[in-house]
Motif scaffolding. Structure first.
Motif, PDB file in Angstrom:
ATOM      1  N   ILE A   1       0.930  -1.153   0.568  1.00  0.00           N
ATOM      2  CA  ILE A   1      -0.328  -0.239  -0.172  1.00  0.00           C
ATOM      3  C   ILE A   1       1.076   1.327  -0.065  1.00  0.00           C
ATOM      4  CG2 ILE A   1      -1.632   1.589   0.564  1.00  0.00           C
ATOM      5  CD1 ILE A   1      -3.186  -1.446   2.129  1.00  0.00           C
ATOM      6  N   MET A   2       2.269   0.738   1.244  1.00  0.00           N
ATOM      7  CA  MET A   2       3.020   2.551   0.480  1.00  0.00           C
ATOM      8  C   MET A   2       3.579   2.444  -0.801  1.00  0.00           C
ATOM      9  SD  MET A   2       4.044   4.491   3.140  1.00  0.00           S
ATOM     10  CE  MET A   2       3.614   5.928   2.375  1.00  0.00           C
ATOM     11  N   GLU A   3       3.365   1.669  -1.821  1.00  0.00           N
ATOM     12  CA  GLU A   3       4.538   1.918  -2.909  1.00  0.00           C
ATOM     13  C   GLU A   3       3.175   2.746  -3.416  1.00  0.00           C
ATOM     14  OE1 GLU A   3       5.919  -1.717  -4.354  1.00  0.00           O
ATOM     15  OE2 GLU A   3       7.827  -1.981  -2.878  1.00  0.00           O
ATOM     16  N   THR A   4       1.877   1.988  -3.764  1.00  0.00           N
ATOM     17  CA  THR A   4       1.331   2.464  -4.010  1.00  0.00           C
ATOM     18  C   THR A   4       0.722   3.567  -4.136  1.00  0.00           C
ATOM     19  OG1 THR A   4       0.208   0.014  -4.325  1.00  0.00           O
ATOM     20  CG2 THR A   4      -1.848   2.045  -4.497  1.00  0.00           C
ATOM     21  N   LEU A   5       0.628   4.087  -2.788  1.00  0.00           N
ATOM     22  CA  LEU A   5       0.626   5.947  -1.913  1.00  0.00           C
ATOM     23  C   LEU A   5       1.766   6.586  -3.028  1.00  0.00           C
ATOM     24  CD1 LEU A   5      -0.755   5.143   1.705  1.00  0.00           C
ATOM     25  CD2 LEU A   5      -1.892   6.224  -0.004  1.00  0.00           C
ATOM     26  N   MET A   6       2.736   6.052  -2.523  1.00  0.00           N
ATOM     27  CA  MET A   6       3.649   6.725  -3.283  1.00  0.00           C
ATOM     28  C   MET A   6       4.094   6.540  -4.773  1.00  0.00           C
ATOM     29  SD  MET A   6       5.368   7.952  -0.519  1.00  0.00           S
ATOM     30  CE  MET A   6       6.946   8.806  -0.924  1.00  0.00           C
ATOM     31  N   LYS A   7       2.842   6.245  -5.538  1.00  0.00           N
ATOM     32  CA  LYS A   7       2.440   6.662  -7.079  1.00  0.00           C
ATOM     33  C   LYS A   7       1.576   7.756  -7.136  1.00  0.00           C
ATOM     34  CE  LYS A   7       5.213   2.041  -7.520  1.00  0.00           C
ATOM     35  NZ  LYS A   7       4.498   0.550  -8.451  1.00  0.00           N
ATOM     36  N   ASP A   8       1.270   7.974  -6.453  1.00  0.00           N
ATOM     37  CA  ASP A   8      -0.167   8.236  -6.504  1.00  0.00           C
ATOM     38  C   ASP A   8       0.276  10.051  -6.727  1.00  0.00           C
ATOM     39  OD1 ASP A   8      -2.412  10.077  -6.832  1.00  0.00           O
ATOM     40  OD2 ASP A   8      -3.523   9.162  -4.391  1.00  0.00           O
ATOM     41  N   ALA A   9       0.100  10.462  -8.014  1.00  0.00           N
ATOM     42  CA  ALA A   9      -0.301  11.952  -8.533  1.00  0.00           C
ATOM     43  C   ALA A   9      -0.213  12.811  -7.387  1.00  0.00           C
ATOM     44  CB  ALA A   9      -0.344  12.164  -9.914  1.00  0.00           C
ATOM     45  N   LYS A  10      -1.259  12.796  -6.696  1.00  0.00           N
ATOM     46  CA  LYS A  10      -1.881  13.984  -5.395  1.00  0.00           C
ATOM     47  C   LYS A  10      -0.352  14.277  -4.776  1.00  0.00           C
ATOM     48  CE  LYS A  10      -6.157  13.237  -6.444  1.00  0.00           C
ATOM     49  NZ  LYS A  10      -7.830  13.271  -6.266  1.00  0.00           N
ATOM     50  N   ILE A  11       0.122  12.936  -4.014  1.00  0.00           N
ATOM     51  CA  ILE A  11       1.456  13.154  -3.277  1.00  0.00           C
ATOM     52  C   ILE A  11       2.258  13.654  -3.638  1.00  0.00           C
ATOM     53  CG2 ILE A  11       1.867  11.271  -1.040  1.00  0.00           C
ATOM     54  CD1 ILE A  11      -1.266  10.107  -1.177  1.00  0.00           C
ATOM     55  N   ASN A  12       3.220  12.641  -4.634  1.00  0.00           N
ATOM     56  CA  ASN A  12       4.771  12.299  -4.939  1.00  0.00           C
ATOM     57  C   ASN A  12       5.047  13.242  -5.489  1.00  0.00           C
ATOM     58  OD1 ASN A  12       3.818  12.057  -7.752  1.00  0.00           O
ATOM     59  ND2 ASN A  12       4.210  10.100  -8.118  1.00  0.00           N
ATOM     60  N   ASP A  13       3.894  14.159  -5.624  1.00  0.00           N
ATOM     61  CA  ASP A  13       5.297  15.987  -5.906  1.00  0.00           C
ATOM     62  C   ASP A  13       5.938  16.610  -4.724  1.00  0.00           C
ATOM     63  OD1 ASP A  13       2.011  16.469  -4.982  1.00  0.00           O
ATOM     64  OD2 ASP A  13       2.554  18.355  -6.567  1.00  0.00           O
ATOM     65  N   TYR A  14       4.909  16.170  -3.915  1.00  0.00           N
ATOM     66  CA  TYR A  14       5.199  16.656  -2.566  1.00  0.00           C
ATOM     67  C   TYR A  14       5.717  16.249  -1.117  1.00  0.00           C
ATOM     68  CZ  TYR A  14       1.141  16.865  -0.810  1.00  0.00           C
ATOM     69  OH  TYR A  14      -0.702  16.060  -0.948  1.00  0.00           O
ATOM     70  N   ILE A  15       5.337  14.518  -1.158  1.00  0.00           N
ATOM     71  CA  ILE A  15       5.803  13.626  -0.116  1.00  0.00           C
ATOM     72  C   ILE A  15       6.960  13.022  -0.568  1.00  0.00           C
ATOM     73  CG2 ILE A  15       5.132  11.639   1.608  1.00  0.00           C
ATOM     74  CD1 ILE A  15       4.229  14.168   2.140  1.00  0.00           C
ATOM     75  N   SER A  16       8.370  12.669   0.074  1.00  0.00           N
ATOM     76  CA  SER A  16       8.834  11.408  -0.444  1.00  0.00           C
ATOM     77  C   SER A  16       9.071  10.667   1.148  1.00  0.00           C
ATOM     78  CB  SER A  16      10.226  12.523  -1.240  1.00  0.00           C
ATOM     79  OG  SER A  16      10.631  13.161   0.083  1.00  0.00           O
ATOM     80  N   TYR A  17      10.109   9.577   0.482  1.00  0.00           N
ATOM     81  CA  TYR A  17      10.471   8.528   1.861  1.00  0.00           C
ATOM     82  C   TYR A  17      11.434   9.583   2.987  1.00  0.00           C
ATOM     83  CZ  TYR A  17       8.427   4.499   0.194  1.00  0.00           C
ATOM     84  OH  TYR A  17       7.729   3.591  -0.830  1.00  0.00           O
ATOM     85  N   TYR A  18      11.547   9.503   3.978  1.00  0.00           N
ATOM     86  CA  TYR A  18      12.871  10.290   4.537  1.00  0.00           C
ATOM     87  C   TYR A  18      13.215   8.582   4.875  1.00  0.00           C
ATOM     88  CZ  TYR A  18      16.038  11.947   7.991  1.00  0.00           C
ATOM     89  OH  TYR A  18      16.572  12.291   8.812  1.00  0.00           O
ATOM     90  N   TYR A  19      14.863   8.997   4.237  1.00  0.00           N
ATOM     91  CA  TYR A  19      16.252   7.495   4.324  1.00  0.00           C
ATOM     92  C   TYR A  19      16.296   7.279   5.224  1.00  0.00           C
ATOM     93  CZ  TYR A  19      14.565   7.390  -0.934  1.00  0.00           C
ATOM     94  OH  TYR A  19      13.395   7.366  -1.835  1.00  0.00           O
ATOM     95  N   ASP A  20      16.564   5.515   5.680  1.00  0.00           N
ATOM     96  CA  ASP A  20      17.927   5.968   6.726  1.00  0.00           C
ATOM     97  C   ASP A  20      19.487   5.526   6.278  1.00  0.00           C
ATOM     98  OD1 ASP A  20      19.198   4.183   9.138  1.00  0.00           O
ATOM     99  OD2 ASP A  20      17.516   2.591   9.328  1.00  0.00           O
ATOM    100  N   HIS A  21      19.618   6.329   7.346  1.00  0.00           N
ATOM    101  CA  HIS A  21      20.646   6.918   6.203  1.00  0.00           C
ATOM    102  C   HIS A  21      22.576   5.998   7.007  1.00  0.00           C
ATOM    103  CE1 HIS A  21      19.992   9.797   4.410  1.00  0.00           C
ATOM    104  NE2 HIS A  21      19.198  10.575   5.621  1.00  0.00           N
ATOM    105  N   PHE A  22      21.806   5.251   8.464  1.00  0.00           N
ATOM    106  CA  PHE A  22      22.387   3.973   9.233  1.00  0.00           C
ATOM    107  C   PHE A  22      22.710   2.178   8.396  1.00  0.00           C
ATOM    108  CE2 PHE A  22      20.797   7.409  12.272  1.00  0.00           C
ATOM    109  CZ  PHE A  22      22.663   7.771  12.577  1.00  0.00           C
ATOM    110  N   LYS A  23      21.506   2.795   7.038  1.00  0.00           N
ATOM    111  CA  LYS A  23      21.402   1.189   6.381  1.00  0.00           C
ATOM    112  C   LYS A  23      21.827   1.262   4.882  1.00  0.00           C
ATOM    113  CE  LYS A  23      18.207  -0.712  10.399  1.00  0.00           C
ATOM    114  NZ  LYS A  23      17.039  -1.450  10.795  1.00  0.00           N
ATOM    115  N   THR A  24      21.966  -0.066   4.891  1.00  0.00           N
ATOM    116  CA  THR A  24      22.700   0.233   3.002  1.00  0.00           C
ATOM    117  C   THR A  24      21.901  -1.171   3.098  1.00  0.00           C
ATOM    118  OG1 THR A  24      24.568  -0.999   2.681  1.00  0.00           O
ATOM    119  CG2 THR A  24      24.446   1.739   3.367  1.00  0.00           C
TER     120      THR A  24
END
Length: 225
Positions: free
Chosen positions: A107-130
């Motif tokens: 569901i998260m992946e689907t939400l992040m592909k939503d044009a109403k959301i993805n132009d101003y919302i992004s993941y906050y990444y975990d800089h302690f992991k790869t």
């Protein structure tokens, strides 16, 4: 973190209403003794994702999540501000550019592909992991830790603060629980912040939140509670 901004108020300086399906407005979180929320039921298929909103548009994202019945936490609190020369109690975001979503990876992946959301919302990444590709994965927060964070950020107290660049001197590395008062149930570490003894809750890689002043009599080490 920077200073809190994005005041949520009408033009006349009074508070604007903040409706929300889940947690967009301050409220006392209902967390049981074992760290389980009655509002966000534990689900092994769900994760707590940290999302970043550009230009303080987390409330806009919250409104969309409401319309899609997506569970989220967008912490706010009341603060006293001068509006047109008068002191007003204003509701504003505690972390203006962040919103926390509880859902499945699909569901998260689907939400992040939503044009109403993805132009101003992004993941906050975990800089302690790869990941296997050497990239930082989206930051997710373990359920119990998130319940503790929701508890401390749902208590409507104007003295709850984001530590940010403020000096924070821990008394020890011991984890404690607040056993009385407004912050009862909050777990963290005792520190001196803004010249007061407070309990600090950390979301690693993101922020430190300090309670208001907590008397020593209200604090117990976890292993003795």
């Amino acid at each position: 973190m920077g200073t809190l901004s994005d005041v949520n108020a009408r033009r006349d300086g009074t508070e604007s209403p903040c409706p929300g399906l889940t947690s967009s407005a301050p409220l006392k979180a209902n967390i049981t003794g074992d760290g389980v929320s009655v509002r966000f039921a534990p689900d092994p298929n769900k994760k707590w994702y940290v999302l970043r909103a550009s230009y303080g548009r987390a409330q806009k994202a919250a409104d969309i999540f409401d319309s899609k019945s997506v569970e989220y936490h967008y912490p706010k609190h009341h603060v006293m501000k001068l509006v047109k020369g008068k002191k007003r109690r204003i509701l504003e975001p505690l972390l203006p550019n962040f919103i926390f979503v509880y859902t499945t990876e699909e569901i998260m992946e689907t939400l992040m592909k939503d044009a109403k959301i993805n132009d101003y919302i992004s993941y906050y990444y975990d800089h302690f992991k790869t990941d296997e590709y050497g990239k930082n994965p989206p930051l997710t927060i373990e359920y119990r830790r998130m319940m503790n964070f929701i508890l401390v950020t749902s208590i409507d107290n104007e003295h709850t603060i984001v530590v940010g660049d403020r000096p924070c001197r821990y008394k020890s590395g011991e984890t404690v629980r607040v056993i009385d008062g407004d912050f009862k149930g909050v777990e963290g570490k005792v520190a001196r912040v803004a010249s007061e003894q407070r309990v600090v809750v950390e979301i690693e890689g993101l922020c430190l939140i300090a309670t208001a002043y907590i008397p020593t009599a209200f604090i117990r080490p976890i292993n003795s509670v």
